[in-house]
Write a protein that holds these residues in place. Structure first.
Motif, mmCIF file in Angstrom:
data_model
loop_
_atom_site.group_PDB
_atom_site.id
_atom_site.type_symbol
_atom_site.label_atom_id
_atom_site.label_comp_id
_atom_site.label_asym_id
_atom_site.label_seq_id
_atom_site.Cartn_x
_atom_site.Cartn_y
_atom_site.Cartn_z
ATOM 1 N N PRO A 179 46.385 52.236 29.658
ATOM 2 C CA PRO A 179 47.399 53.207 30.086
ATOM 3 C C PRO A 179 46.775 54.302 30.958
ATOM 4 O O PRO A 179 45.737 54.872 30.606
ATOM 5 C CB PRO A 179 47.915 53.786 28.764
ATOM 6 C CG PRO A 179 47.652 52.714 27.758
ATOM 7 C CD PRO A 179 46.365 52.070 28.186
ATOM 8 N N GLY A 180 47.371 54.554 32.114
ATOM 9 C CA GLY A 180 46.872 55.595 32.992
ATOM 10 C C GLY A 180 45.574 55.269 33.693
ATOM 11 O O GLY A 180 44.908 56.147 34.229
ATOM 12 N N SER A 181 45.178 53.988 33.707
ATOM 13 C CA SER A 181 43.899 53.584 34.305
ATOM 14 C C SER A 181 44.061 52.248 35.015
ATOM 15 O O SER A 181 44.975 51.469 34.702
ATOM 16 C CB SER A 181 42.818 53.462 33.225
ATOM 17 O OG SER A 181 41.634 52.869 33.734
ATOM 18 N N ASP A 182 43.179 51.991 35.968
ATOM 19 C CA ASP A 182 43.179 50.704 36.657
ATOM 20 C C ASP A 182 42.202 49.730 35.999
ATOM 21 O O ASP A 182 42.099 48.586 36.413
ATOM 22 C CB ASP A 182 42.807 50.909 38.136
ATOM 23 C CG ASP A 182 43.286 49.763 39.017
ATOM 24 O OD1 ASP A 182 44.402 49.253 38.766
ATOM 25 O OD2 ASP A 182 42.551 49.363 39.937
ATOM 26 N N ALA A 183 41.468 50.197 34.982
ATOM 27 C CA ALA A 183 40.471 49.358 34.322
ATOM 28 C C ALA A 183 41.148 48.348 33.391
ATOM 29 O O ALA A 183 42.204 48.616 32.810
ATOM 30 C CB ALA A 183 39.487 50.213 33.541
ATOM 31 N N VAL A 184 40.518 47.181 33.257
ATOM 32 C CA VAL A 184 41.091 46.062 32.500
ATOM 33 C C VAL A 184 40.289 45.803 31.230
ATOM 34 O O VAL A 184 39.050 45.825 31.245
ATOM 35 C CB VAL A 184 41.085 44.779 33.365
ATOM 36 C CG1 VAL A 184 41.554 43.580 32.554
ATOM 37 C CG2 VAL A 184 41.962 44.958 34.585
ATOM 38 N N VAL A 185 41.006 45.539 30.141
ATOM 39 C CA VAL A 185 40.356 45.018 28.939
ATOM 40 C C VAL A 185 40.672 43.523 28.872
ATOM 41 O O VAL A 185 41.817 43.110 29.091
ATOM 42 C CB VAL A 185 40.817 45.734 27.653
ATOM 43 C CG1 VAL A 185 40.285 47.142 27.605
ATOM 44 C CG2 VAL A 185 42.325 45.735 27.510
ATOM 45 N N LEU A 186 39.643 42.731 28.590
ATOM 46 C CA LEU A 186 39.814 41.289 28.428
ATOM 47 C C LEU A 186 39.882 40.982 26.935
ATOM 48 O O LEU A 186 39.060 41.476 26.160
ATOM 49 C CB LEU A 186 38.645 40.530 29.062
ATOM 50 C CG LEU A 186 38.406 40.758 30.559
ATOM 51 C CD1 LEU A 186 37.213 39.933 31.030
ATOM 52 C CD2 LEU A 186 39.648 40.422 31.367
ATOM 53 N N ILE A 187 40.863 40.178 26.545
ATOM 54 C CA ILE A 187 41.043 39.829 25.133
ATOM 55 C C ILE A 187 40.882 38.330 24.991
ATOM 56 O O ILE A 187 41.647 37.557 25.557
ATOM 57 C CB ILE A 187 42.430 40.272 24.626
ATOM 58 C CG1 ILE A 187 42.598 41.783 24.808
ATOM 59 C CG2 ILE A 187 42.597 39.884 23.160
ATOM 60 C CD1 ILE A 187 43.968 42.297 24.398
ATOM 61 N N HIS A 188 39.869 37.944 24.232
ATOM 62 C CA HIS A 188 39.548 36.525 24.073
ATOM 63 C C HIS A 188 39.893 36.040 22.671
ATOM 64 O O HIS A 188 39.699 36.753 21.680
ATOM 65 C CB HIS A 188 38.054 36.280 24.324
ATOM 66 C CG HIS A 188 37.601 34.961 23.790
ATOM 67 N ND1 HIS A 188 36.844 34.830 22.642
ATOM 68 C CD2 HIS A 188 37.853 33.698 24.214
ATOM 69 C CE1 HIS A 188 36.632 33.554 22.398
ATOM 70 N NE2 HIS A 188 37.225 32.849 23.332
ATOM 71 N N ALA A 189 40.397 34.823 22.611
ATOM 72 C CA ALA A 189 40.621 34.144 21.335
ATOM 73 C C ALA A 189 40.980 32.702 21.632
ATOM 74 O O ALA A 189 41.585 32.407 22.662
ATOM 75 C CB ALA A 189 41.757 34.802 20.543
#
Length: 328
Positions: free
Chosen positions: A142-152
Motif C-alpha cells: 500500500p502506498g508503494s511501488d515495491a512488490v512482495v512475492l508470495i510463494h507456495a
C-alpha cells in the motif's frame, strides 16, 4: 504471401509469432493480449506455428521426460543439443532453442491444443531476454511501488491470500505467475497478465469477490475471472517491472493465528527451487540451471519470511505492511 503475425513486449524482450492463421496463437493472445505491440519491431525471440497432417514425433536426441502432464496428458521431452522437443503424440509438437531465439510449434488440424507448449515457449522467450517466470503471487505494498512475492505450492492458498491482501489496499500484480529480472542492482518483477482462477472456498472466505463471479463452477470448483473484472473491486497493477521488497513463503497456521516470521535464506531457496526448477532424467537442463541461479540472486538480495495464514487471511496485510515499512 505474408503469414499472419503478432508481437508482444515482455519488458525488454519481444516475442514475435507467425502462423498459418491468427487462431493458432489464441493462447498467447489470451495471456499476453495487453502486451501486444502494434508498431513494426524486431523480435528477440520468434515462434512459428503451422498445421501439419503428419508430425515429426521422433526428432532424435536424449529422452529427459516421459509421462503425464496435468491437464495436458501424455508427452515426451527430448533434448538434442540446444533444442528441446516436447511431443504430444498425434496432437502437437514444439521445438525450442532459446540460445538461437526460436521455437516451432506444429499442430494436427482439429486436435485439442495443449497448454504446456505455450508456457514452454514463453519460458524460453523470457530466458533468452534474461528473465524467468516463477510460480509466485505478487502484490504491491500500500502506498508503494515495491512488490512482495508470495510463494507456495499449488493448493496452499496463494490466490486466497492474494485476494485478501488486495481487499486491504495491496495492488494485485498476479496471483500465480511473476516474471523476475535479476539483472539490475536489485531484482525487479512484473506479473503475467492472465486471468485469476477463483475457487469456491476462496469465494466463501472473501465475499468481496462475489460481484465478479458467475453461477457455474468447473470440475475443479473454480471460475476464471479476468483482471478487468477484478479491477472493479480491487486495484490491479499494470504489467511493468517493479522492485522486489521481500519474498514470503506461505504456510498454514498451526493455531489459526496469522503471523509473519523471518525465514532462513537457505530454507527459502530450497522451498522456491522445489516448486520452480524441474529435474529431468538427465539432470537440470540449461534453462533450469539459469532459473536456479536467478532464484539464488533473489533470495540473497531481499528479506525472506514465512507467512503463516490463519482463519482470517486479511490479517496478514497489517503484519506485512508494518514489518516491511518499519525502520531498520
Amino acid at each position: 504471401m505474408n503469414r499472419p503475425s503478432a508481437c508482444y513486449g515482455l519488458n525488454g524482450q519481444v516475442l514475435g509469432i507467425a502462423a498459418d492463421r491468427p487462431e493458432l496463437w489464441q493462447d498467447f493472445e489470451r495471456m499476453l493480449g495487453i502486451l501486444r505491440i502494434e508498431d513494426a519491431v524486431e523480435p528477440g525471440f520468434r515462434l512459428d506455428i503451422a498445421e501439419m497432417d503428419v508430425l515429426d514425433e521422433d526428432p532424435g536426441g536424449s529422452l529427459v521426460f516421459d509421462g503425464e502432464i496435468p491437464e495436458d496428458g501424455y508427452c515426451r521431452m527430448i533434448v538434442h543439443g540446444a533444442t528441446v522437443n516436447l511431443i504430444f503424440p498425434g496432437r502437437q509438437t514444439v521445438a525450442v532453442n532459446d540460445e538461437e531465439g526460436w521455437a516451432k510449434l506444429r499442430v494436427r488440424p482439429g486436435s485439442k491444443a495443449a497448454w504446456t507448449p505455450s508456457m514452454l515457449v514463453l519460458d524460453a522467450a523470457l530466458d533468452a531476454g534474461g528473465q524467468h517466470m516463477l510460480h509466485t503471487a505478487g502484490l504491491t505494498l500500500p502506498g508503494s511501488d515495491a512488490v512482495v512475492l508470495i510463494h507456495a505450492p499449488s493448493g496452499t492458498g496463494k490466490t486466497t491470500t492474494s485476494l485478501a491482501l488486495a481487499t486491504q489496499g495491496f495492488g494485485l500484480c498476479s496471483d500465480d505467475a511473476m516474471i523476475l529480472d535479476p539483472a539490475a542492482d536489485s531484482p525487479v518483477a512484473w506479473g503475467l497478465p492472465r486471468h485469476v482462477k477463483i475457487h469456491e472456498k476462496t469465494a466463501e472466505m472473501i465475499p468481496q469477490v462475489a460481484p465478479c463471479l458467475g453461477r457455474s463452477w468447473d470440475r475443479n470448483g473454480e471460475q476464471a475471472v479476468s483482471l478487468e473484472r477484478l479491477s472493479e473491486i480491487v486495484r490491479v497493477e499494470s504489467p511493468v517491472a517493479r522492485p522486489v521488497a521481500a519474498l514470503l513463503h506461505l504456510a498454514r497456521s498451526p493455531d489459526s493465528q496469522t503471523r509473519l516470521v523471518p525465514m532462513a535464506r537457505t530454507d527459502a531457496m530450497v522451498a522456491l527451487a522445489m516448486d520452480n526448477v524441474r529435474t529431468g532424467m538427465t539432470g537440470l537442463l540449461p534453462l533450469q540451471k539459469r532459473r536456479l541461479a536467478t532464484i539464488g540472486r533473489l533470495v540473497s538480495s531481499v528479506p525472506t519470511f514465512t507467512l503463516e495464514v490463519g482463519a482470517r487471511p486479511a490479517d496478514a496485510a497489517a503484519l506485512i505492511s508494518a514489518t516491511l515499512t518499519s525502520p531498520g
